[in-house]
Write an enzyme that holds these catalytic residues in place. Structure first.
Site, mmCIF file in Angstrom:
data_model
loop_
_atom_site.group_PDB
_atom_site.id
_atom_site.type_symbol
_atom_site.label_atom_id
_atom_site.label_comp_id
_atom_site.label_asym_id
_atom_site.label_seq_id
_atom_site.Cartn_x
_atom_site.Cartn_y
_atom_site.Cartn_z
ATOM 1 N N TRP A 26 29.257 -10.895 10.725
ATOM 2 C CA TRP A 26 28.371 -10.438 11.808
ATOM 3 C C TRP A 26 26.924 -10.901 11.574
ATOM 4 O O TRP A 26 26.055 -10.664 12.389
ATOM 5 C CB TRP A 26 28.416 -8.916 11.958
ATOM 6 C CG TRP A 26 28.205 -8.171 10.678
ATOM 7 C CD1 TRP A 26 27.019 -7.721 10.178
ATOM 8 C CD2 TRP A 26 29.215 -7.784 9.742
ATOM 9 N NE1 TRP A 26 27.214 -7.089 8.982
ATOM 10 C CE2 TRP A 26 28.567 -7.099 8.691
ATOM 11 C CE3 TRP A 26 30.599 -7.936 9.689
ATOM 12 C CZ2 TRP A 26 29.252 -6.589 7.594
ATOM 13 C CZ3 TRP A 26 31.277 -7.423 8.598
ATOM 14 C CH2 TRP A 26 30.617 -6.767 7.574
ATOM 15 N N GLU A 39 29.016 -1.854 12.289
ATOM 16 C CA GLU A 39 28.417 -0.570 11.900
ATOM 17 C C GLU A 39 29.454 0.551 11.947
ATOM 18 O O GLU A 39 29.546 1.363 11.034
ATOM 19 C CB GLU A 39 27.255 -0.203 12.837
ATOM 20 C CG GLU A 39 25.955 -0.851 12.487
ATOM 21 C CD GLU A 39 25.466 -0.485 11.089
ATOM 22 O OE1 GLU A 39 25.684 0.642 10.634
ATOM 23 O OE2 GLU A 39 24.873 -1.367 10.442
ATOM 24 N N GLN A 44 32.161 4.875 6.036
ATOM 25 C CA GLN A 44 33.210 5.284 5.075
ATOM 26 C C GLN A 44 34.064 4.119 4.569
ATOM 27 O O GLN A 44 35.134 4.353 4.039
ATOM 28 C CB GLN A 44 34.188 6.320 5.688
ATOM 29 C CG GLN A 44 33.575 7.347 6.576
ATOM 30 C CD GLN A 44 33.020 8.509 5.807
ATOM 31 O OE1 GLN A 44 33.307 8.653 4.637
ATOM 32 N NE2 GLN A 44 32.186 9.308 6.437
ATOM 33 N N LEU A 82 41.966 1.888 8.618
ATOM 34 C CA LEU A 82 40.554 2.216 8.406
ATOM 35 C C LEU A 82 40.318 3.726 8.438
ATOM 36 O O LEU A 82 39.275 4.197 7.977
ATOM 37 C CB LEU A 82 39.679 1.559 9.490
ATOM 38 C CG LEU A 82 39.393 0.066 9.323
ATOM 39 C CD1 LEU A 82 38.666 -0.480 10.539
ATOM 40 C CD2 LEU A 82 38.568 -0.185 8.066
ATOM 41 N N TYR A 122 21.798 7.354 13.768
ATOM 42 C CA TYR A 122 21.785 6.267 12.794
ATOM 43 C C TYR A 122 22.358 4.980 13.403
ATOM 44 O O TYR A 122 21.764 3.903 13.291
ATOM 45 C CB TYR A 122 22.570 6.635 11.522
ATOM 46 C CG TYR A 122 22.609 5.457 10.582
ATOM 47 C CD1 TYR A 122 21.530 5.207 9.736
ATOM 48 C CD2 TYR A 122 23.669 4.549 10.589
ATOM 49 C CE1 TYR A 122 21.511 4.088 8.921
ATOM 50 C CE2 TYR A 122 23.662 3.426 9.779
ATOM 51 C CZ TYR A 122 22.586 3.209 8.944
ATOM 52 O OH TYR A 122 22.554 2.093 8.149
ATOM 53 N N ASP A 140 20.290 5.202 5.118
ATOM 54 C CA ASP A 140 21.678 5.513 4.779
ATOM 55 C C ASP A 140 21.715 5.867 3.288
ATOM 56 O O ASP A 140 20.658 6.024 2.655
ATOM 57 C CB ASP A 140 22.602 4.337 5.123
ATOM 58 C CG ASP A 140 22.405 3.159 4.189
ATOM 59 O OD1 ASP A 140 21.404 3.152 3.434
ATOM 60 O OD2 ASP A 140 23.252 2.252 4.193
ATOM 61 N N THR A 304 38.590 13.034 3.953
ATOM 62 C CA THR A 304 37.480 13.973 3.747
ATOM 63 C C THR A 304 37.687 14.680 2.398
ATOM 64 O O THR A 304 37.705 14.032 1.373
ATOM 65 C CB THR A 304 37.323 14.955 4.927
ATOM 66 O OG1 THR A 304 38.532 15.702 5.093
ATOM 67 C CG2 THR A 304 37.000 14.215 6.203
#
Ligand code: SF4
Length: 361
Positions: A26, A39, A44, A82, A122, A140, A304
């Site tokens: 990118w 982005e 994560q 992902l 963000y 970040d 998580t």
């Protein structure tokens, strides 16, 4: 730090970036659409993995129009692996909105960007800064860490004073004439040199300005809040075989993993074995009585703060039952040949099972 200190820090870091910048896909021409996808994928996820998914994604959906035209199943399939699938669904919905309201282009406007699903403060700032080269400071985890170490910040970076100190630092670091370059240089430096563990201080170009290095407190910076404790979850499921086909079902649209496919199953309750849970869950979810004909395998994965252990068994329908289920926990179902399993998108646990099946393990 004085303005001169910031200027000298910036010069050093930009020189370092010019020499060490990775050729990420990118970064070829910084198209806002590509920056947006990178982005969202990068939340994560490690950069190397993002680059792999990003390249495949751009072959499938080279622009907003192609993404808006795609089916949700194709989008979920491209995202498979992902995790956090709401991100893929949001991209898909946002693409439709961009077609309807902005002729398929990302707007260079914070409010309009934040009106799109999945774009928070963000991500909007990142699209504006990296995609449009607008002067928006980005904070970040990399920037928090670098600022906390360079300043030897004792406040936790997630506390109100810590957040303010880091935001002020990031804002003063930014050169308004080269915002994209400044922000990218910081992120890259945090990824390659000032890393969370074992930062490469011996070869760091900023070492003479680093207060944490001077006071030997690098390992203590940034100060973080304690991590929440991990929760272990045990699940069980069954691969039902019938006349040479396998049963899969699609999770309900309003579910966390809505639109993804799985083998029927669920949580193992107290005083229940995984085999008993499999029989009970299949009965509840499909109305079928099945018998277990063998153990397939156990897989684990984390999301998580949960660590999930999924036990999987081979199952057969008890005689005399229709192969049509009464769906209680799914929107639709399919009886597929083993080789056809690869066409469907799955959450992490079932995907590991499907990969093992297809690998013949
Ligand atoms: Fe980070 Fe070490 Fe460089 Fe300080 S000296 S900025 S801790 S890499």
């Amino acid at each position: 730090m004085t303005t001169t200190d910031f200027s000298s820090l910036r010069t050093t870091l930009l020189e370092w970036f010019a020499a060490h910048k990775r050729p990420l896909p990118w970064r070829r021409d910084y198209q806002p659409y590509e920056v947006w996808i990178a982005e969202i994928m990068g939340q994560q996820t490690q950069v190397e993995r993002v680059a792999e998914y990003f390249t495949r994604w751009m072959e499938l959906f080279p622009d907003v129009a192609a993404l808006a035209r795609a089916s949700e199943q194709d989008v979920l399939k491209a995202w498979e692996g992902l995790g956090y699938y709401s991100r893929a669904r949001n991209l898909h919905h946002a693409a439709a909105q961009l077609m309807a309201r902005h002729a398929g282009a990302l707007p260079a406007d914070e409010k309009m960007l934040r009106d799109l699903p999945g774009i928070g403060p963000y991500t909007a700032a990142a699209i504006l800064s990296i995609g449009f080269n607008r002067p928006c400071p980005l904070v970040d985890a990399n920037v928090e860490r670098i600022a906390a170490r360079l300043r030897d910040l004792e406040e936790p970076v997630k506390s109100a004073p810590g957040k303010k100190a880091v935001a002020d630092w990031a804002s003063r670091f930014l050169d308004e004439t080269r915002p994209r370059l400044c922000n990218e240089a910081l992120m890259e430096f945090g990824e390659l040199v000032c890393t969370p563990k074992n930062p490469r201080c011996a070869e760091c170009p900023l070492v003479s300005s680093c207060l944490a290095h001077r006071s030997q407190s690098v390992a203590l910076r940034p100060v973080l809040k304690p991590r929440p404790t991990r929760i272990d979850v045990t699940l069980a499921c069954g691969i039902i075989r019938h006349e040479g086909r396998l049963y899969i079902q699609q999770r309900c649209a309003n579910d966390r993993w809505g639109g993804l496919w799985e083998f029927p199953g669920g949580g193992v309750e107290a005083n229940e074995t995984p085999e008993q849970a499999t029989l009970r869950e299949i009965l509840e979810e499909t109305g079928w009585r099945v018998r277990i004909s063998g153990f397939f395998r156990t897989v684990t994965h984390c999301y998580t703060r949960y660590r999930v252990t999924l036990h999987c068994f081979w199952c057969e329908l008890e005689p005399g039952q229709s192969p049509q289920p009464r769906l209680n926990a799914a929107d639709q179902y399919a009886w597929v040949k083993e080789a056809e399993l690869a066409r469907y998108p799955y959450p992490s646990g079932p995907r590991q099972l499907v990969e093992a099946l297809l690998d013949g393990k």
